[in-house]
Design an enzyme around this catalytic site. Structure first.
Site, short mmCIF file in Angstrom:
data_model
loop_
_atom_site.label_atom_id
_atom_site.label_comp_id
_atom_site.label_asym_id
_atom_site.label_seq_id
_atom_site.Cartn_x
_atom_site.Cartn_y
_atom_site.Cartn_z
N GLN A 251 -127.88 -135.49 14.08
CA GLN A 251 -128.37 -134.29 14.78
C GLN A 251 -129.45 -134.64 15.80
O GLN A 251 -129.53 -134.01 16.86
CB GLN A 251 -128.90 -133.28 13.77
CG GLN A 251 -127.81 -132.71 12.88
CD GLN A 251 -126.70 -132.02 13.67
OE1 GLN A 251 -126.93 -131.02 14.34
NE2 GLN A 251 -125.49 -132.55 13.61
N HIS A 254 -128.73 -134.82 19.58
CA HIS A 254 -128.42 -133.65 20.42
C HIS A 254 -129.31 -133.59 21.65
O HIS A 254 -128.87 -133.20 22.73
CB HIS A 254 -128.61 -132.36 19.62
CG HIS A 254 -127.34 -131.85 19.02
ND1 HIS A 254 -126.47 -131.04 19.71
CD2 HIS A 254 -126.80 -132.01 17.80
CE1 HIS A 254 -125.45 -130.74 18.93
NE2 HIS A 254 -125.61 -131.32 17.76
N GLU A 319 -131.70 -124.60 10.60
CA GLU A 319 -130.32 -124.27 10.98
C GLU A 319 -129.31 -124.90 10.01
O GLU A 319 -128.43 -124.22 9.48
CB GLU A 319 -130.07 -124.78 12.40
CG GLU A 319 -128.66 -124.51 12.90
CD GLU A 319 -128.30 -125.31 14.15
OE1 GLU A 319 -129.09 -126.19 14.57
OE2 GLU A 319 -127.22 -125.07 14.70
N HIS A 320 -129.42 -126.21 9.80
CA HIS A 320 -128.51 -126.92 8.89
C HIS A 320 -129.30 -127.48 7.73
O HIS A 320 -130.31 -128.17 7.94
CB HIS A 320 -127.86 -128.13 9.58
CG HIS A 320 -127.12 -127.82 10.83
ND1 HIS A 320 -127.58 -128.16 12.09
CD2 HIS A 320 -125.93 -127.22 11.02
CE1 HIS A 320 -126.70 -127.78 12.99
NE2 HIS A 320 -125.68 -127.21 12.39
N ASP A 353 -120.12 -129.15 12.43
CA ASP A 353 -120.22 -129.14 13.90
C ASP A 353 -118.85 -129.29 14.56
O ASP A 353 -118.58 -128.66 15.58
CB ASP A 353 -121.08 -130.32 14.38
CG ASP A 353 -122.55 -129.98 14.44
OD1 ASP A 353 -122.89 -128.81 14.21
OD2 ASP A 353 -123.36 -130.89 14.71
N HIS A 413 -131.24 -78.07 14.82
CA HIS A 413 -130.36 -78.68 13.81
C HIS A 413 -130.05 -77.66 12.71
O HIS A 413 -128.92 -77.50 12.28
CB HIS A 413 -131.03 -79.88 13.14
CG HIS A 413 -131.14 -81.12 13.98
ND1 HIS A 413 -131.90 -81.17 15.11
CD2 HIS A 413 -130.60 -82.34 13.82
CE1 HIS A 413 -131.83 -82.39 15.63
NE2 HIS A 413 -131.03 -83.12 14.86
P1 NAD Z 1 -126.55 -126.52 27.98
O1 NAD Z 1 -125.19 -126.20 28.51
O2 NAD Z 1 -127.13 -125.67 26.93
O3 NAD Z 1 -127.58 -126.50 29.20
C1 NAD Z 1 -127.28 -127.13 30.40
C2 NAD Z 1 -127.81 -126.27 31.53
O4 NAD Z 1 -129.22 -126.16 31.47
C3 NAD Z 1 -127.50 -126.85 32.87
O5 NAD Z 1 -126.26 -126.35 33.31
C4 NAD Z 1 -128.66 -126.37 33.74
O6 NAD Z 1 -128.25 -125.31 34.57
C5 NAD Z 1 -129.69 -125.85 32.76
N1 NAD Z 1 -130.98 -126.52 32.98
C6 NAD Z 1 -131.28 -127.82 32.75
N2 NAD Z 1 -132.56 -128.07 33.12
C7 NAD Z 1 -133.08 -126.90 33.59
C8 NAD Z 1 -134.35 -126.51 34.11
N3 NAD Z 1 -135.38 -127.38 34.22
N4 NAD Z 1 -134.52 -125.23 34.48
C9 NAD Z 1 -133.52 -124.32 34.37
N5 NAD Z 1 -132.28 -124.65 33.88
C10 NAD Z 1 -132.08 -125.92 33.51
O7 NAD Z 1 -126.45 -128.06 27.53
P2 NAD Z 1 -127.51 -129.04 26.89
O8 NAD Z 1 -128.74 -129.13 27.74
O9 NAD Z 1 -126.78 -130.30 26.64
O10 NAD Z 1 -127.93 -128.39 25.54
C11 NAD Z 1 -127.04 -128.04 24.52
C12 NAD Z 1 -127.89 -127.50 23.41
O11 NAD Z 1 -127.11 -126.73 22.51
C13 NAD Z 1 -128.58 -128.59 22.58
O12 NAD Z 1 -129.96 -128.29 22.52
C14 NAD Z 1 -127.94 -128.44 21.21
O13 NAD Z 1 -128.79 -128.79 20.17
C15 NAD Z 1 -127.64 -126.96 21.21
N6 NAD Z 1 -126.66 -126.53 20.23
C16 NAD Z 1 -127.07 -125.55 19.36
C17 NAD Z 1 -126.18 -125.06 18.43
C18 NAD Z 1 -126.62 -123.94 17.52
O14 NAD Z 1 -125.77 -123.30 16.92
N7 NAD Z 1 -127.88 -123.65 17.39
C19 NAD Z 1 -124.86 -125.54 18.37
C20 NAD Z 1 -124.49 -126.52 19.27
C21 NAD Z 1 -125.39 -127.00 20.21
#
Ligand code: NAD
Length: 431
Positions: A251, A254, A319-320, A353, A413
């Protein structure tokens, strides 16, 4: 007694967290509300260097993209989606519609009506999180949602082909290659080229989670706060440190903001786990990310008993939660705050996941204290109806309603009730 073998160190290595996420997100949302597609394009260009002629993929483009995906990946997507579908449909069957006759001729009922349009956010800034397609789009379709608009960001300027295949197989009606706040805001507010949805589901980074939070209410419904992922493991002296270290790092990779926490009843077990994590970080290909999370947010806590471990784990409301002890099922009785529980060494968070069939969109940052994860029920509106077929009962209810309403000084009412008591039981009634 609680003793920390390893503590959080938020000022540790890695990029400093963006402190003013809410202000950044508010600015993007306000501009998209004012300028529509032009602002969506400007922010996509700014944050993702992505400005294609159209963000929406045509059916021909989708078919072409899928033709580039290896057959094994497509087969695996179908197998995993079969698991997710089977569990989601079983969950749907568990929430009954019913009608009862609370008194003779007084009928009360409950129905479950799907939300009619949903926006599904499939994250993909760092990794192509194609599994989120099964969890959001497919679950919405199992609930009976008519139209699903799905968005996922480009990765390093490219369309993530595996994700598009999973989105399509899950049943997305429209697929957009668009990420972050601009995607969430466009779906929630609607633009010249994107139809507004009623509800947004899906996980994402802290910008995505904050955008959902800010748009919730007037504009749209949302599933739950599902931001950067978290893992907490409960272990005892029998637990294999290698397994614990492997699962914590699964995890931590991520992003830079994943709390990875071990609560153990055995100090030696905790020390060995720390050593294993350090060893594995020298060989894990994603150690550049996982190592930062572990340094900053990793914790190893020693407690005196498993009961103390469950109590502390409940306070974290992670969460997990993985239970890697001799009798893991006792956690079902002893714990109440978690997004999902993983019982015993033969399963792990990665199964949840990626493939086992339970939903991976789960509450973060303590939201597990008041909500579970995404499931078909989140896409259903549980509504009620009533019908009174007995004149006698309608009159009796009219008398009760009149008294109950007057106790609250609601004269309007009360007169609705009086009118029926008059009509069906000849009670005296004058306006
Ligand atoms: P994401 O798709 O969530 O975010 C990417 C987007 O963030 C980009 O397209 C961009 O537009 C935006 N971004 C990046 N930097 C920025 C900034 N400075 N200002 C404004 N916008 C900005 O993808 P990711 O970043 O890889 O994150 C995925 C997240 O999802 C991880 O944190 C992961 O832990 C989480 N996740 C959570 C769960 C849950 O159920 N809680 C499940 C799966 C994944």
């Amino acid at each position: 007694m609680v003793f920390k073998l390893k503590q959080q160190n938020r000022s540790g290595a890695g990029p400093a967290p963006v402190v003013d996420t809410p202000t950044i997100v508010r600015g993007v949302i306000d501009e998209i509300r004012a300028k529509g597609d032009d602002a969506v394009r400007a922010y996509s260009e700014k944050f993702d260097k992505w400005s294609p002629t159209s963000f929406k993929l045509s059916q021909e483009e989708i078919q072409h993209i899928i033709s580039t995906v290896p057959q094994q990946v497509l087969d695996d997507i179908k197998q995993v989606q079969a698991n997710v579908r089977a569990f989601a449909l079983a969950q749907k069957a568990s929430i009954k519609e019913f009608e009862m006759e609370i008194r003779p001729g007084v009928h009360l009922g409950q129905r479950n009506i799907p939300v009619n349009s949903v926006g599904a956010y499939i994250p993909g800034g760092r990794y192509p999180l194609l599994a989120s397609s099964h969890m959001t789009i497919l679950t919405a379709k199992c609930a009976g949602v008519t139209h699903v608009t799905a968005c996922t960001p480009p990765i390093a300027g490219k369309i993530p082909a595996n994700t598009v295949a999973a989105m399509h197989c899950a049943g997305a009606d429209d697929i957009y290659i668009l990420g972050g706040v601009q995607a969430v805001a466009a779906m929630a507010i609607g633009t010249e080229t994107m139809k507004k949805v009623n509800f947004i589901a899906g996980p994402g980074n802290s910008f995505v989670a904050e955008a959902k939070r800010q748009l919730f209410g007037e504009e749209i419904g949302i599933d739950l706060p599902a931001g950067p992922t978290e893992i907490l493991i409960v272990a005892d002296e029998h637990t294999d440190p290698f397994t614990v270290a492997t699962d914590l790092l699964s995890q931590a990779e991520h992003g830079y903001d994943t709390p990875a926490i071990l609560i153990t009843t055995c100090k030696t077990q905790g020390e060995k786990t720390i050593a294993e994590v350090e060893r594995l970080l020298k060989i894990l290909p994603t150690a550049d990310v996982a190592g930062v999370s572990w340094d900053r947010l990793g914790e190893v806590i020693v407690v005196d008993s498993l009961d103390e471990a469950y109590e502390l784990a409940d306070e974290y409301a992670s969460e997990h939660v993985q239970i890697l002890t001799q009798n893991p099922r006792e956690a079902l009785e002893k714990m109440s705050n978690y997004g999902a529980l993983f019982l015993g060494e033969k399963t792990c968070v990665s199964y949840g996941d990626k493939c086992i069939g339970t939903n991976h969109v789960l509450p973060t940052r303590g939201a597990a204290r008041y909500t579970g994860g995404l499931w078909v029920g989140k896409f259903l509106k549980t509504v009620t109806y009533q019908e009174v077929t007995s004149p006698q009962e309608s009159g009796e209810l009219g008398r009760l309603c009149g008294r109950a309403a007057r106790a609250e000084n609601f004269e309007g009412h009360a007169r609705s009730g009086d009118a029926r008591a008059h009509r069906y039981l000849n009670d005296k009634f004058e306006w």
